[in-house]
Write a protein that holds these residues in place. Sequence first.
Motif, PDB file in Angstrom:
ATOM      1  N   LEU A 191       0.814  -1.214   0.000  1.00 27.99           N
ATOM      2  CA  LEU A 191       0.000   0.000   0.000  1.00 27.99           C
ATOM      3  C   LEU A 191       0.849   1.266   0.000  1.00 27.99           C
ATOM      4  O   LEU A 191       0.608   2.188  -0.781  1.00 27.99           O
ATOM      5  N   ALA A 192       1.863   1.308   0.861  1.00 24.47           N
ATOM      6  CA  ALA A 192       2.685   2.514   0.973  1.00 24.47           C
ATOM      7  C   ALA A 192       3.509   2.781  -0.283  1.00 24.47           C
ATOM      8  O   ALA A 192       3.933   3.916  -0.525  1.00 24.47           O
ATOM      9  N   ASP A 193       3.742   1.743  -1.069  1.00 23.49           N
ATOM     10  CA  ASP A 193       4.549   1.900  -2.282  1.00 23.49           C
ATOM     11  C   ASP A 193       3.736   2.418  -3.465  1.00 23.49           C
ATOM     12  O   ASP A 193       4.307   2.879  -4.460  1.00 23.49           O
ATOM     13  N   ALA A 194       2.426   2.303  -3.377  1.00 24.29           N
ATOM     14  CA  ALA A 194       1.550   2.563  -4.524  1.00 24.29           C
ATOM     15  C   ALA A 194       1.326   4.061  -4.705  1.00 24.29           C
ATOM     16  O   ALA A 194       0.356   4.631  -4.211  1.00 24.29           O
ATOM     17  N   THR A 198       0.062  -5.842  -4.287  1.00 22.50           N
ATOM     18  CA  THR A 198      -0.945  -6.414  -3.403  1.00 22.50           C
ATOM     19  C   THR A 198      -2.302  -5.821  -3.764  1.00 22.50           C
ATOM     20  O   THR A 198      -2.391  -4.781  -4.428  1.00 22.50           O
ATOM     21  N   ARG A 199      -3.355  -6.464  -3.318  1.00 18.39           N
ATOM     22  CA  ARG A 199      -4.700  -5.960  -3.610  1.00 18.39           C
ATOM     23  C   ARG A 199      -4.906  -4.538  -3.075  1.00 18.39           C
ATOM     24  O   ARG A 199      -5.399  -3.669  -3.801  1.00 18.39           O
ATOM     25  N   PRO A 200      -4.524  -4.239  -1.806  1.00 16.69           N
ATOM     26  CA  PRO A 200      -4.685  -2.858  -1.323  1.00 16.69           C
ATOM     27  C   PRO A 200      -3.902  -1.846  -2.164  1.00 16.69           C
ATOM     28  O   PRO A 200      -4.379  -0.737  -2.409  1.00 16.69           O
ATOM     29  N   ALA A 201      -2.708  -2.230  -2.608  1.00 16.01           N
ATOM     30  CA  ALA A 201      -1.904  -1.315  -3.421  1.00 16.01           C
ATOM     31  C   ALA A 201      -2.581  -1.045  -4.757  1.00 16.01           C
ATOM     32  O   ALA A 201      -2.654   0.104  -5.217  1.00 16.01           O
ATOM     33  N   LEU A 260      -5.794  -1.312  -5.483  1.00 12.14           N
ATOM     34  CA  LEU A 260      -7.020  -0.539  -5.275  1.00 12.14           C
ATOM     35  C   LEU A 260      -6.708   0.930  -5.004  1.00 12.14           C
ATOM     36  O   LEU A 260      -7.434   1.822  -5.448  1.00 12.14           O
ATOM     37  N   ARG A 261      -5.624   1.181  -4.287  1.00 12.57           N
ATOM     38  CA  ARG A 261      -5.247   2.573  -4.024  1.00 12.57           C
ATOM     39  C   ARG A 261      -4.926   3.297  -5.330  1.00 12.57           C
ATOM     40  O   ARG A 261      -5.345   4.443  -5.540  1.00 12.57           O
ATOM     41  N   LEU A 262      -4.205   2.634  -6.212  1.00 10.62           N
ATOM     42  CA  LEU A 262      -3.862   3.251  -7.491  1.00 10.62           C
ATOM     43  C   LEU A 262      -5.110   3.525  -8.325  1.00 10.62           C
ATOM     44  O   LEU A 262      -5.227   4.563  -8.976  1.00 10.62           O
ATOM     45  N   LEU A 263      -6.047   2.597  -8.298  1.00  4.40           N
ATOM     46  CA  LEU A 263      -7.295   2.797  -9.037  1.00  4.40           C
ATOM     47  C   LEU A 263      -8.112   3.945  -8.448  1.00  4.40           C
ATOM     48  O   LEU A 263      -8.654   4.780  -9.173  1.00  4.40           O
ATOM     49  N   ASN A 264      -8.181   3.991  -7.129  1.00  7.59           N
ATOM     50  CA  ASN A 264      -8.999   5.007  -6.468  1.00  7.59           C
ATOM     51  C   ASN A 264      -8.426   6.408  -6.609  1.00  7.59           C
ATOM     52  O   ASN A 264      -9.157   7.401  -6.573  1.00  7.59           O
ATOM     53  N   THR A 265      -7.110   6.511  -6.756  1.00  7.79           N
ATOM     54  CA  THR A 265      -6.483   7.829  -6.886  1.00  7.79           C
ATOM     55  C   THR A 265      -6.280   8.227  -8.340  1.00  7.79           C
ATOM     56  O   THR A 265      -5.692   9.264  -8.632  1.00  7.79           O
ATOM     57  N   SER A 266      -6.744   7.375  -9.259  1.00 10.35           N
ATOM     58  CA  SER A 266      -6.602   7.626 -10.699  1.00 10.35           C
ATOM     59  C   SER A 266      -5.141   7.749 -11.128  1.00 10.35           C
ATOM     60  O   SER A 266      -4.832   8.374 -12.142  1.00 10.35           O
TER      61      SER A 266
END
Length: 246
Positions: free
Chosen positions: A178-181, A223-226, A228-234
């Motif tokens: 997550l922190a890397d994304a 990872t899945r959280p990473a 999803l974070r990229l998708l959510n932040t465009s």
Amino acid sequence: MIQAERILLQHALMDPLNERFVFLSDSCIPLYNFSYTYDYIMSTPNSFVDSFADTKEGRYNPKMDPIIPIQSWRKGSQWAVLNRKHADIVVKDEILFPMFQLHCKKKPLPEFWRDQYVPPDTSKIHNCIPDEHYVQTLLAHAGLEGEITRRTVTHTAWLILSSKERERKGWHPVTYKLADATPMLIQSIKDIDNINYETEHRREWCTNKEKPAPCFLFARKFTRPAALRLLNTSALGLYHDEISNV
């Protein structure tokens, strides 16, 4: 793994409209939108297959000779894009595949040797990872390297391990958490425009439609959280028009 790939291709080939066959893992993310990716892949009749002469790691088993001579032995990423002709060759192969089943096997980790004889020097145990060699070697053996773009379109970063760790675990890809994304990470991957192949003293400058282009369309391992974070932040820009130079 290569048996699974052959089964997937066999079923995908049943649809005559399927023209390209893309191998991705569940930890891959797209770097561009669908239209950009489709145009990039379809702009050439070539398959994208990371393939280079394997001269360092000793994975070639001499028992494969003469069916698979060492001159045909190749290595590369299993994340390939095959055209229909090459996919059909993989599915119909009955010569190299049995040799891989017999003589190309991954060395088990020490924790799985409890009931087996452990040699004094484990470094001499033959170690071969089939999915990093099979498609590359098959196409080279068939004289078809002129029909492939010899690079993958899926980016992977590799962990830097000590020689002792590498002997035990082998090479392992970096897993982005997550922190890397971040948008900076994605942009740094998109900015890569060449790949260096040390064993062949070859630098592959990435092009598309005879113009300079980004090397990669996908990236892993996320990872899945990473993801999803990229998708959510465009950060991936998947829903915006790409500025294409290909």
